[in-house]
Design a protein around this motif. Structure first.
Motif, PDB file in Angstrom:
ATOM      1  N   ALA A 270      23.973  -1.501   1.406  1.00 28.99           N
ATOM      2  CA  ALA A 270      23.587  -0.448   2.351  1.00 28.99           C
ATOM      3  C   ALA A 270      24.812   0.117   3.062  1.00 28.99           C
ATOM      4  CB  ALA A 270      22.594  -1.001   3.368  1.00 28.99           C
ATOM      5  N   VAL A 271      25.775  -0.750   3.367  1.00 34.91           N
ATOM      6  CA  VAL A 271      27.010  -0.295   4.011  1.00 34.91           C
ATOM      7  C   VAL A 271      27.788   0.614   3.059  1.00 34.91           C
ATOM      8  CG1 VAL A 271      29.281  -1.048   4.818  1.00 34.91           C
ATOM      9  CG2 VAL A 271      27.220  -2.213   5.625  1.00 34.91           C
ATOM     10  N   VAL A 272      27.894   0.218   1.795  1.00 39.15           N
ATOM     11  CA  VAL A 272      28.607   1.035   0.815  1.00 39.15           C
ATOM     12  C   VAL A 272      27.914   2.392   0.661  1.00 39.15           C
ATOM     13  CG1 VAL A 272      29.294   1.234  -1.604  1.00 39.15           C
ATOM     14  CG2 VAL A 272      29.533  -0.965  -0.408  1.00 39.15           C
ATOM     15  N   GLU A 273      26.604   2.382   0.559  1.00 36.73           N
ATOM     16  CA  GLU A 273      25.858   3.643   0.430  1.00 36.73           C
ATOM     17  C   GLU A 273      26.053   4.528   1.655  1.00 36.73           C
ATOM     18  OE1 GLU A 273      21.896   3.886  -0.829  1.00 36.73           O
ATOM     19  OE2 GLU A 273      22.095   2.493  -2.502  1.00 36.73           O
TER      20      GLU A 273
ATOM     21  N   ALA B  55      27.747  12.978 -13.506  1.00 40.44           N
ATOM     22  CA  ALA B  55      28.164  11.757 -12.835  1.00 40.44           C
ATOM     23  C   ALA B  55      28.316  12.029 -11.339  1.00 40.44           C
ATOM     24  CB  ALA B  55      29.490  11.262 -13.412  1.00 40.44           C
ATOM     25  N   ALA B  56      27.971  11.033 -10.518  1.00 34.05           N
ATOM     26  CA  ALA B  56      27.979  11.192  -9.057  1.00 34.05           C
ATOM     27  C   ALA B  56      27.117  12.391  -8.670  1.00 34.05           C
ATOM     28  CB  ALA B  56      29.397  11.339  -8.518  1.00 34.05           C
TER      29      ALA B  56
ATOM     30  N   GLY C 125      21.570  12.105 -14.875  1.00 32.79           N
ATOM     31  CA  GLY C 125      22.246  12.167 -13.583  1.00 32.79           C
ATOM     32  C   GLY C 125      22.404  10.760 -13.041  1.00 32.79           C
ATOM     33  N   THR C 126      23.627  10.392 -12.672  1.00 32.96           N
ATOM     34  CA  THR C 126      23.867   9.048 -12.146  1.00 32.96           C
ATOM     35  C   THR C 126      24.550   9.113 -10.789  1.00 32.96           C
ATOM     36  OG1 THR C 126      26.071   8.760 -13.149  1.00 32.96           O
ATOM     37  CG2 THR C 126      24.147   8.138 -14.480  1.00 32.96           C
ATOM     38  N   ASP C 127      24.324   8.074 -10.002  1.00 34.17           N
ATOM     39  CA  ASP C 127      24.988   7.962  -8.711  1.00 34.17           C
ATOM     40  C   ASP C 127      24.987   6.494  -8.290  1.00 34.17           C
ATOM     41  OD1 ASP C 127      25.841  10.185  -6.477  1.00 34.17           O
ATOM     42  OD2 ASP C 127      25.254   8.303  -5.526  1.00 34.17           O
ATOM     43  N   ILE C 128      25.916   6.132  -7.436  1.00 32.45           N
ATOM     44  CA  ILE C 128      25.990   4.760  -6.944  1.00 32.45           C
ATOM     45  C   ILE C 128      24.897   4.470  -5.927  1.00 32.45           C
ATOM     46  CG2 ILE C 128      27.569   5.293  -5.048  1.00 32.45           C
ATOM     47  CD1 ILE C 128      28.986   2.637  -5.623  1.00 32.45           C
ATOM     48  N   SER C 129      24.371   5.518  -5.293  1.00 33.30           N
ATOM     49  CA  SER C 129      23.399   5.362  -4.216  1.00 33.30           C
ATOM     50  C   SER C 129      21.966   5.455  -4.717  1.00 33.30           C
ATOM     51  CB  SER C 129      23.627   6.436  -3.137  1.00 33.30           C
ATOM     52  OG  SER C 129      22.573   6.431  -2.195  1.00 33.30           O
ATOM     53  N   GLY C 130      21.218   4.365  -4.567  1.00 31.22           N
ATOM     54  CA  GLY C 130      19.809   4.388  -4.940  1.00 31.22           C
ATOM     55  C   GLY C 130      18.990   5.296  -4.048  1.00 31.22           C
ATOM     56  N   GLU C 131      19.394   5.414  -2.784  1.00 29.20           N
ATOM     57  CA  GLU C 131      18.649   6.243  -1.832  1.00 29.20           C
ATOM     58  C   GLU C 131      18.667   7.707  -2.225  1.00 29.20           C
ATOM     59  OE1 GLU C 131      18.690   7.351   2.968  1.00 29.20           O
ATOM     60  OE2 GLU C 131      19.845   5.649   2.207  1.00 29.20           O
ATOM     61  N   VAL C 132      19.852   8.233  -2.559  1.00 35.39           N
ATOM     62  CA  VAL C 132      19.903   9.653  -2.928  1.00 35.39           C
ATOM     63  C   VAL C 132      19.237   9.897  -4.280  1.00 35.39           C
ATOM     64  CG1 VAL C 132      21.952  10.129  -1.539  1.00 35.39           C
ATOM     65  CG2 VAL C 132      22.217   9.506  -3.947  1.00 35.39           C
ATOM     66  N   LEU C 133      19.242   8.898  -5.163  1.00 33.08           N
ATOM     67  CA  LEU C 133      18.586   9.070  -6.452  1.00 33.08           C
ATOM     68  C   LEU C 133      17.073   9.177  -6.306  1.00 33.08           C
ATOM     69  CD1 LEU C 133      20.660   6.654  -8.707  1.00 33.08           C
ATOM     70  CD2 LEU C 133      20.655   9.154  -8.770  1.00 33.08           C
ATOM     71  N   GLU C 134      16.508   8.459  -5.341  1.00 31.52           N
ATOM     72  CA  GLU C 134      15.071   8.600  -5.074  1.00 31.52           C
ATOM     73  C   GLU C 134      14.753  10.030  -4.656  1.00 31.52           C
ATOM     74  OE1 GLU C 134      12.485   6.514  -5.645  1.00 31.52           O
ATOM     75  OE2 GLU C 134      14.064   5.442  -6.719  1.00 31.52           O
TER      76      GLU C 134
ATOM     77  N   ARG D 285      19.669   7.705 -13.118  1.00 30.82           N
ATOM     78  CA  ARG D 285      19.925   6.266 -13.155  1.00 30.82           C
ATOM     79  C   ARG D 285      21.014   5.902 -12.155  1.00 30.82           C
ATOM     80  NH1 ARG D 285      20.474   4.417 -19.501  1.00 30.82           N
ATOM     81  NH2 ARG D 285      18.668   5.531 -20.351  1.00 30.82           N
ATOM     82  N   GLN D 286      20.905   4.702 -11.612  1.00 29.79           N
ATOM     83  CA  GLN D 286      21.933   4.222 -10.693  1.00 29.79           C
ATOM     84  C   GLN D 286      23.113   3.690 -11.505  1.00 29.79           C
ATOM     85  OE1 GLN D 286      20.448   1.510  -7.744  1.00 29.79           O
ATOM     86  NE2 GLN D 286      22.189   1.828  -6.383  1.00 29.79           N
ATOM     87  N   HIS D 287      24.299   4.130 -11.131  1.00 31.46           N
ATOM     88  CA  HIS D 287      25.493   3.710 -11.865  1.00 31.46           C
ATOM     89  C   HIS D 287      26.725   3.856 -10.994  1.00 31.46           C
ATOM     90  CE1 HIS D 287      28.366   3.100 -15.063  1.00 31.46           C
ATOM     91  NE2 HIS D 287      28.924   4.277 -14.808  1.00 31.46           N
TER      92      HIS D 287
END
Length: 292
Positions: free
Chosen positions: A63-66, A108-109, A139-148, A193-195
């Protein structure tokens, strides 16, 4: 935030996401982590960082990283890459992939999805010429929150006003209370996808076009080299990598070279530059990214 906590945070971000946080960004860290504390009812940033340091809760660390990841995006951000996609890259691929009639694109991102949906809308505008084609957008991103949020395709009036032409709003969006949602048909064109860009990506297979814009600017040189080194093998022999206007592969990746005629466009070093006329190939068949 104490100096020690900020130093620890910088190290954590570099290891987990590649983000290089300079000393002048301490105020930004305090602002974003303060918001996270309020959301999670944590009494202070000091208490939050103590939890992270203890290392007992991977979820709070994530959560801190996101919270620290920049998710700035908008529809058709910087029009030039989208003109490039429509006027150069799509015609190239229509000609080069005429036999297979397949097209694979990776954003990506991708953050909350506006870039991927912008490309989907451009593809939809060429539906007649893409009839019978199988088109996949990842579409990929490190953040699960923004992907939702990206999967829901639901945007505020402010987000809609940032770059989206009125014709595309009327064609592809429906109003949902005080927000706008992109059509189910457009959502079906993109798989999210989260990546983490620092991690292996061979599970995605190869792509004709990769968009990775305005990401490298947040990384130090070794991290840029690592990310580009991971992206390059994901391009097909005649693939295309699109970076942000201030980003480059020069001096960072020998496997990629700048296209001499198109700013922000990079190709596999061994590939000869393509110079193909717009294809006259004959509504687009779209689908999810196939499993590998």
């Amino acid at each position: 935030m104490t100096e020690a906590d900020f130093t620890f945070l910088c190290l954590l971000l570099r290891q987990r996401s590649g983000l290089a946080l300079g000393p002048d960004k301490r105020y930004l860290a305090e602002s974003r982590l303060g918001i996270l504390c309020r959301r999670r009812c944590i009494e202070s940033i000091d208490a939050l960082m103590q939890q992270v340091r203890m290392g007992r809760d991977p979820e709070i660390e994530g959560a801190v990283v996101e919270a620290m990841t920049t998710n700035e995006t908008l529809f058709f951000r910087d029009s030039t890459p989208f003109d490039l996609f429509r006027d150069v890259l799509l015609p190239e691929k229509l000609a080069a992939n005429a036999a297979s009639r397949t097209l694979r694109i990776w954003c990506a991102a991708v953050s909350s999805g506006q870039e991927a949906y912008s490309l989907a809308m451009l593809i939809d505008a060429m539906a007649e010429r893409l009839a019978g084609w199988k088109i996949a957008i990842l579409g990929t991103d490190i953040s699960g929150e923004v992907l939702e949020k990206a999967r829901a395709g639901l945007y505020s009036q402010f987000e809609i006003q940032r770059g989206l032409p009125i014709q595309m709003l009327l064609k592809h969006f429906g109003q949902r209370s005080d927000k706008w949602q992109i059509s189910e048909r457009m959502r079906a064109m993109v798989e999210f996808r989260q990546h983490n860009l620092l991690e292996r990506n061979d599970q995605f297979g190869r792509f004709d076009i990769i968009f990775c814009r305005n990401v490298l600017i947040y990384f130090d040189v070794p991290t840029k080299e690592k990310v580009l080194g991971l992206l390059a093998p994901r391009l097909g022999p005649d693939g295309a990598l699109v970076l942000g206007a201030t980003e480059t592969v020069i001096g960072l990746a020998t496997a990629l070279r700048a296209d001499p005629q198109q700013r922000g466009l990079y190709r596999p070093a061994q590939a000869a530059r393509m110079s193909l006329p717009p294809a006259l190939a004959p509504r687009a068949s779209t689908g999810p990214i196939p499993a590998h």
